[in-house]
Motif scaffolding. Structure first.
Motif, PDB file in Angstrom:
ATOM      1  N   VAL A 163      38.405  30.955  38.997  1.00 18.14           N
ATOM      2  CA  VAL A 163      37.884  32.143  39.340  1.00 18.14           C
ATOM      3  C   VAL A 163      36.440  31.810  40.172  1.00 18.14           C
ATOM      4  O   VAL A 163      35.608  31.447  39.327  1.00 18.14           O
ATOM      5  N   ALA A 193      40.213  28.642  34.303  1.00 18.31           N
ATOM      6  CA  ALA A 193      40.799  29.113  33.315  1.00 18.31           C
ATOM      7  C   ALA A 193      42.252  28.454  33.173  1.00 18.31           C
ATOM      8  O   ALA A 193      43.018  29.420  32.839  1.00 18.31           O
ATOM      9  N   ASP A 217      46.409  35.090  42.502  1.00 15.58           N
ATOM     10  CA  ASP A 217      47.319  33.805  42.177  1.00 15.58           C
ATOM     11  C   ASP A 217      48.773  34.025  42.249  1.00 15.58           C
ATOM     12  O   ASP A 217      49.116  35.213  42.547  1.00 15.58           O
ATOM     13  N   ARG A 275      46.889  38.090  39.685  1.00 14.31           N
ATOM     14  CA  ARG A 275      45.631  38.230  39.201  1.00 14.31           C
ATOM     15  C   ARG A 275      44.629  37.607  40.332  1.00 14.31           C
ATOM     16  O   ARG A 275      44.903  36.601  40.840  1.00 14.31           O
ATOM     17  N   ILE A 308      41.561  35.834  42.045  1.00 17.21           N
ATOM     18  CA  ILE A 308      40.787  34.595  41.516  1.00 17.21           C
ATOM     19  C   ILE A 308      39.648  34.465  42.474  1.00 17.21           C
ATOM     20  O   ILE A 308      38.823  33.566  42.345  1.00 17.21           O
ATOM     21  N   LEU A 348      37.690  40.190  39.433  1.00 16.63           N
ATOM     22  CA  LEU A 348      38.074  38.933  38.972  1.00 16.63           C
ATOM     23  C   LEU A 348      38.935  38.946  37.630  1.00 16.63           C
ATOM     24  O   LEU A 348      38.612  39.599  36.614  1.00 16.63           O
ATOM     25  N   GLY A 349      40.264  38.138  37.701  1.00 20.09           N
ATOM     26  CA  GLY A 349      40.984  37.965  36.641  1.00 20.09           C
ATOM     27  C   GLY A 349      41.747  39.242  36.166  1.00 20.09           C
ATOM     28  O   GLY A 349      42.699  39.211  35.426  1.00 20.09           O
ATOM     29  N   ARG A 350      41.449  40.261  36.921  1.00 18.77           N
ATOM     30  CA  ARG A 350      42.283  41.652  36.648  1.00 18.77           C
ATOM     31  C   ARG A 350      43.667  41.454  37.522  1.00 18.77           C
ATOM     32  O   ARG A 350      43.599  40.700  38.667  1.00 18.77           O
TER      33      ARG A 350
END
Length: 386
Positions: free
Chosen positions: A3, A12, A54, A58, A60, A78-80
């Motif tokens: 990320v 991660a 990705d 999600r 990145i 980020l990450g959502r």
């Protein structure tokens, strides 16, 4: 996954760094972090917005330009899941990611062309690329490019202004042509020969005005698209200047208003004679219409040792000149030195013609205080040798 936010990477859990996907180049498979490191480029260095999701959908990567364009804080994206981090809609209000289904749609798709979408009430230009491990394999990464619509709006505004200007300039002569021809057709016997001649001369002048405007529009189209053709022939610049001065005096200007200075010898010049006439005619007409006093035309070899061999022409007048703050806009569309007629397209076309020849044109203040235009054309080679 890796990320990225503003140049920092947070691991991660994903494939080992630097291990490429099977069958793909290492640079393309390494992800945004490794790719940026290999090129010495950070995603935040990119001028356009970059969002990368990705294989699970999600986010990145969310660079600084994307944050500026979307007004979304990178940490909130980020990450959502992409659908929630970047909730795009089409103009009909449909959710874009559900509509296109990049992860579950046709496996032969490679991306989405740029189109205008909505994001929280604002317009965004979005294009996408589907990165697959093999031609019909699953999507490994979704790379999204974002751009603001300001540049497109400026272009659309320029086109709208051009259309409005053309409509205004066409309306007057066409109204005159229509009025005189209709009058002559209906009441031909009532007019004397002198009255008929005057009406027909007016129609002819207005038709010439329309023809010139159409020619200007065609020139602008060719200049903007880079398709302006230059047919080089031998050009006698001194003779061309004298011919244009003669045309001005024939049209009613005093002969003593013009002063021609020629510095011999001039190098052989190969240029498009019709386009050189267009440049000279426009600059002299501007000097006569907007300037005052004597109009001085100087023709000579290019004296700048840093430039290629060529011919330069300087046109100066003794009028009020061009304000310093306006000089940077002289060669743009629709710039007018005064309100005394004109479309404001002439100098834009002049600059395009000169640059198509590989030359340069500048504007400044004349020694007598008026405007001074100077253009130079390189010697070049004839068309049959190009």
């Amino acid at each position: 996954m890796s990320v990225r936010t503003s140049g920092t990477a947070v691991t991660a859990g994903s494939r080992p760094s630097g291990a490429p996907e099977r069958g793909r180049p290492a640079a393309a498979a390494a992800g945004p972090d490794a790719l940026g490191a290999g090129l010495g480029l950070d995603p935040d260095d990119l001028p356009d917005g970059l969002v990368v999701a990705d294989e699970t959908g999600r986010v990145i990567c969310f660079n600084a330009a994307a944050a500026r364009i979307t007004d979304i804080v990178p940490g909130d994206a980020l990450g959502r899941p992409l659908e929630h981090a970047l909730p795009l809609q089409d103009i009909e209000g449909r959710r874009w990611w559900r509509l296109t289904d990049p992860y579950g749609g046709l496996a032969i798709r490679r991306g989405q062309p740029e189109r205008n979408l909505l994001l929280g009430g604002r317009e965004v230009l979005v294009s996408a690329r589907y990165v697959r491990s093999r031609p019909t394999g699953p999507v490994q990464r979704l790379v999204i490019a974002l751009r603001g619509t300001e540049a497109r709006r400026r272009t659309e505004l320029s086109h709208a202004e051009l259309i409005a200007t053309v409509a205004h300039e066409l309306r007057s002569p066409l109204t005159s042509v229509k009025g005189f021809t209709a009058t002559l057709l209906q009441k031909w016997e009532r007019f004397t020969d002198d009255q008929k001649r005057l009406m027909l001369e007016t129609v002819d002048a207005d038709a010439n005005r329309v023809t010139r405007l159409i020619a200007e529009l065609l020139d602008i189209s060719r200049i903007d698209s880079g398709r302006l053709e230059v047919r080089r022939q031998r050009v006698d610049m001194s003779a061309a200047v004298r011919r244009h001065v003669q045309a001005q005096t024939t049209a009613g200007q005093r002969p003593d208003r013009f002063l021609i200075r020629t510095l011999e010898p001039l190098p052989d010049l190969w240029a498009d004679p019709d386009k050189v006439d267009q440049v000279l005619g426009n600059l002299l007409e501007n000097a006569v219409r907007h300037g005052e006093g004597t109009v001085t035309i100087e023709v000579g070899p290019v004296s700048d040792t840093t430039s290629a061999e060529g011919t330069s022409v300087t046109v100066s007048d003794e009028g009020p000149g061009i304000p310093e703050e306006s000089m940077s806009r002289v060669f743009t569309r629709f710039w007018r030195g005064s309100k005394r007629g004109g479309t404001g397209l002439g100098l834009y076309i002049v600059k395009g013609i000169v640059e198509a020849h590989g030359g340069t044109i500048t504007v400044g203040r004349a020694p007598a205080g008026g405007a001074q235009f100077r253009f130079s054309l390189p010697v070049a080679a004839p068309a049959f040798m190009a």
